[in-house]
Scaffold this motif. Structure first.
Motif, mmCIF file in Angstrom:
data_model
loop_
_atom_site.group_PDB
_atom_site.id
_atom_site.type_symbol
_atom_site.label_atom_id
_atom_site.label_comp_id
_atom_site.label_asym_id
_atom_site.label_seq_id
_atom_site.Cartn_x
_atom_site.Cartn_y
_atom_site.Cartn_z
ATOM 1 N N LEU A 183 93.000 -20.893 19.868
ATOM 2 C CA LEU A 183 92.167 -20.081 18.975
ATOM 3 C C LEU A 183 91.630 -18.859 19.699
ATOM 4 C CD1 LEU A 183 90.696 -19.692 16.276
ATOM 5 C CD2 LEU A 183 88.863 -21.144 17.160
ATOM 6 N N GLN A 184 91.150 -19.027 20.913
ATOM 7 C CA GLN A 184 90.612 -17.898 21.672
ATOM 8 C C GLN A 184 91.682 -16.863 21.972
ATOM 9 O OE1 GLN A 184 89.035 -20.088 25.011
ATOM 10 N NE2 GLN A 184 86.951 -20.059 24.201
ATOM 11 N N GLY A 185 92.888 -17.332 22.275
ATOM 12 C CA GLY A 185 93.968 -16.404 22.568
ATOM 13 C C GLY A 185 94.348 -15.542 21.386
ATOM 14 N N VAL A 186 94.149 -16.060 20.172
ATOM 15 C CA VAL A 186 94.452 -15.286 18.969
ATOM 16 C C VAL A 186 93.328 -14.308 18.648
ATOM 17 C CG1 VAL A 186 94.887 -15.455 16.491
ATOM 18 C CG2 VAL A 186 95.943 -17.093 18.039
ATOM 19 N N ILE A 187 92.082 -14.719 18.898
ATOM 20 C CA ILE A 187 90.927 -13.879 18.558
ATOM 21 C C ILE A 187 90.728 -12.741 19.558
ATOM 22 C CG2 ILE A 187 88.415 -13.872 18.260
ATOM 23 C CD1 ILE A 187 88.610 -16.736 17.327
ATOM 24 N N LEU A 188 90.999 -13.002 20.835
ATOM 25 C CA LEU A 188 90.646 -12.060 21.897
ATOM 26 C C LEU A 188 91.188 -10.645 21.702
ATOM 27 C CD1 LEU A 188 89.256 -11.612 24.615
ATOM 28 C CD2 LEU A 188 91.385 -12.329 25.729
ATOM 29 N N PRO A 189 92.471 -10.432 21.357
ATOM 30 C CA PRO A 189 92.941 -9.049 21.202
ATOM 31 C C PRO A 189 92.163 -8.255 20.161
ATOM 32 C CG PRO A 189 94.792 -10.558 21.315
ATOM 33 C CD PRO A 189 93.561 -11.405 21.182
ATOM 34 N N SER A 190 91.746 -8.917 19.078
ATOM 35 C CA SER A 190 90.966 -8.211 18.053
ATOM 36 C C SER A 190 89.607 -7.779 18.602
ATOM 37 C CB SER A 190 90.767 -9.127 16.834
ATOM 38 O OG SER A 190 92.002 -9.517 16.290
ATOM 39 N N LEU A 191 88.961 -8.649 19.380
ATOM 40 C CA LEU A 191 87.670 -8.303 19.961
ATOM 41 C C LEU A 191 87.808 -7.172 20.972
ATOM 42 C CD1 LEU A 191 86.025 -11.807 20.591
ATOM 43 C CD2 LEU A 191 85.493 -10.180 18.777
ATOM 44 N N MET A 192 88.798 -7.270 21.847
ATOM 45 C CA MET A 192 88.952 -6.276 22.904
ATOM 46 C C MET A 192 89.308 -4.901 22.351
ATOM 47 S SD MET A 192 88.215 -7.820 25.690
ATOM 48 C CE MET A 192 88.791 -6.593 26.862
ATOM 49 N N ASN A 193 89.925 -4.872 21.161
ATOM 50 C CA ASN A 193 90.263 -3.591 20.530
ATOM 51 C C ASN A 193 89.238 -3.170 19.482
ATOM 52 O OD1 ASN A 193 93.200 -2.564 21.331
ATOM 53 N ND2 ASN A 193 93.229 -4.800 21.345
ATOM 54 N N TYR A 194 88.107 -3.888 19.412
ATOM 55 C CA TYR A 194 86.989 -3.541 18.530
ATOM 56 C C TYR A 194 87.427 -3.432 17.068
ATOM 57 C CZ TYR A 194 84.406 -2.718 22.801
ATOM 58 O OH TYR A 194 83.792 -2.883 24.004
ATOM 59 N N MET A 195 88.183 -4.422 16.637
ATOM 60 C CA MET A 195 88.617 -4.482 15.247
ATOM 61 C C MET A 195 87.668 -5.365 14.448
ATOM 62 S SD MET A 195 92.631 -5.104 16.192
ATOM 63 C CE MET A 195 93.228 -5.067 14.512
ATOM 64 N N ASP A 196 87.553 -5.094 13.150
ATOM 65 C CA ASP A 196 86.755 -5.952 12.275
ATOM 66 C C ASP A 196 87.431 -7.318 12.194
ATOM 67 O OD1 ASP A 196 86.025 -3.239 9.989
ATOM 68 O OD2 ASP A 196 84.980 -3.896 11.801
ATOM 69 N N LEU A 197 86.645 -8.358 12.408
ATOM 70 C CA LEU A 197 87.212 -9.700 12.481
ATOM 71 C C LEU A 197 86.415 -10.640 11.586
ATOM 72 C CD1 LEU A 197 89.286 -11.572 13.856
ATOM 73 C CD2 LEU A 197 87.589 -11.975 15.651
ATOM 74 N N TYR A 198 87.097 -11.323 10.686
ATOM 75 C CA TYR A 198 86.470 -12.283 9.782
ATOM 76 C C TYR A 198 87.022 -13.670 10.096
ATOM 77 C CZ TYR A 198 85.424 -14.751 5.417
ATOM 78 O OH TYR A 198 84.996 -15.671 4.496
ATOM 79 N N LEU A 199 86.119 -14.610 10.448
ATOM 80 C CA LEU A 199 86.538 -15.949 10.859
ATOM 81 C C LEU A 199 85.905 -16.999 9.949
ATOM 82 C CD1 LEU A 199 86.296 -15.825 14.765
ATOM 83 C CD2 LEU A 199 88.361 -15.975 13.384
ATOM 84 N N PRO A 200 86.559 -17.380 8.895
ATOM 85 C CA PRO A 200 86.019 -18.415 7.996
ATOM 86 C C PRO A 200 86.430 -19.824 8.412
ATOM 87 C CG PRO A 200 87.977 -17.485 7.021
ATOM 88 C CD PRO A 200 87.803 -16.793 8.351
ATOM 89 N N ILE A 201 86.864 -19.997 9.640
ATOM 90 C CA ILE A 201 87.422 -21.287 10.065
ATOM 91 C C ILE A 201 86.537 -21.989 11.092
ATOM 92 C CG2 ILE A 201 89.792 -20.566 9.640
ATOM 93 C CD1 ILE A 201 89.988 -20.082 12.681
ATOM 94 N N GLU A 202 85.314 -21.500 11.284
ATOM 95 C CA GLU A 202 84.450 -22.111 12.301
ATOM 96 C C GLU A 202 84.028 -23.518 11.882
ATOM 97 O OE1 GLU A 202 80.064 -21.439 14.332
ATOM 98 O OE2 GLU A 202 81.194 -19.723 13.563
ATOM 99 N N THR A 203 84.129 -24.460 12.819
ATOM 100 C CA THR A 203 83.711 -25.844 12.607
ATOM 101 C C THR A 203 82.887 -26.288 13.808
ATOM 102 O OG1 THR A 203 85.679 -26.779 13.689
ATOM 103 C CG2 THR A 203 85.849 -26.298 11.326
ATOM 104 N N ARG A 204 82.352 -27.488 13.730
ATOM 105 C CA ARG A 204 81.606 -28.019 14.870
ATOM 106 C C ARG A 204 82.510 -28.183 16.084
ATOM 107 N NH1 ARG A 204 80.112 -32.625 15.172
ATOM 108 N NH2 ARG A 204 78.356 -32.314 16.565
ATOM 109 N N LYS A 205 83.793 -28.462 15.849
ATOM 110 C CA LYS A 205 84.710 -28.712 16.958
ATOM 111 C C LYS A 205 85.090 -27.433 17.694
ATOM 112 C CE LYS A 205 86.805 -32.888 15.016
ATOM 113 N NZ LYS A 205 88.080 -33.545 14.583
#
Length: 309
Positions: free
Chosen positions: A92-114
């Motif tokens: 999950l982190q490997g998929v999210i990281l490029p969006s963060l590092m390139n300052y793109m708008d990111l919507y994550l509706p998949i957050e869980t306790r795990k």
């Protein structure tokens, strides 16, 4: 996670970024989907190695070791999961990281306790890296501006002493310097760089200590004791003599879910009226070295100061 793959595959901006940085060959056939995520993960690893500050990389592996080990949002393909275990990010982190590092708008509706810790770890890394990098850049530009001002003062003194033969060259150099100086004046009207919205003091307390874990022993914190008192677990004010009241409260809590207890349990601060500021200054001496051979200097690290109402 299937929902995550769906969001990424339907996001045109992410697809265009993949095409620009990591184009796919046409002969990959049915494996093209898996290949996209492998390359996307490789892009994140490359951005991490080249754009994340070394002080954060040093402590990231320790902070994120458990997340990578369990990899709760791993791929169904065992081959992809095996590659993830050897890296510093979960799937999950490997998929999210490029969006963060390139300052793109990111919507994550998949957050869980795990997977919450995996997401919070990555957000903490991004926040610290952005603040420390921008702060270092501002400090470097301030030094350049002061150096230019000093050079101009020396040049003016030479001109006052009768050295006017290079007047045209001096004026041209001054204009060039003015243009560069405008580029270096980047502080703006306000100092804060990042706004973090959190629901309660207890969540803010956990998030700040996550930031401290990523900075490790390289950070010196001011006002931390006061912060822990104001934002940490509240004192136990239950009347232990009222056994029935204690039992009723525990019975009610047992009916609540774990999500509710993490936000409103007895061991967390549920106050939702708060505001806190965090100041970070990189490349400062945070301790004294008693070894005279090293000149009696100290360890270079990050200074953090907390401002709380």
């Amino acid at each position: 996670d299937s929902s995550l793959e769906l969001h990424l595959s339907q996001d045109s901006s992410l697809n265009s970024m993949l095409t620009e940085h990591l184009p796919l060959s046409k002969d990959e056939g049915s494996k093209s989907k898996n290949r996209i995520f492998v390359q996307w993960k490789e892009l994140g690893q490359s951005l991490y190695q080249h754009h994340v500050r070394k002080v954060l990389q040093h402590y990231w592996a320790l902070q994120n070791k458990r997340i990578v080990k369990y990899n709760v949002d791993g791929y169904e393909d065992d081959e992809l999961n095996e590659g993830t275990k050897k890296e510093t990010f979960s799937t999950l982190q490997g998929v999210i990281l490029p969006s963060l590092m390139n300052y793109m708008d990111l919507y994550l509706p998949i957050e869980t306790r795990k997977n919450r810790d995996a997401i919070d770890n990555l957000l903490s890394l991004h926040v610290l890296n952005h603040v420390l990098t921008s702060r270092s850049r501002v400090m470097r530009h301030d030094r350049r501006i002061k150096e230019k001002e000093r050079q101009e003062q020396e040049q003016n003194k030479q001109n006052d002493n009768g050295k006017n033969t290079k007047e045209d060259k001096k004026n041209k150099s001054k204009n060039d310097d003015d243009d560069d100086e405008d580029k270096w004046r980047d502080q703006g009207y306000t100092r804060p760089k990042v706004l973090i919205l959190l629901p309660t003091r207890g969540v803010a307390h956990s998030f700040l200590h996550r930031l401290l874990s990523l900075l490790g022993s390289s950070v010196n914190v001011q006002e931390l004791d006061r912060f822990n008192i104001d934002y940490g677990p509240p004192p136990n004010e239950e009347d232990e003599d009222d056994i029935m009241a204690v039992r009723r409260r525990k019975a009610v809590q047992n009916q609540k879910g774990k999500d509710w207890l993490e936000l409103f349990g007895d061991d967390v601060n549920t106050d939702d009226e708060f505001k806190i500021g965090i100041s970070l200054t990189p490349n400062v001496v945070i301790g004294k070295n008693k070894n005279k051979k090293n000149g009696g200097g100290g360890q270079t690290g990050v200074a953090m100061k907390l401002y709380s109402e």
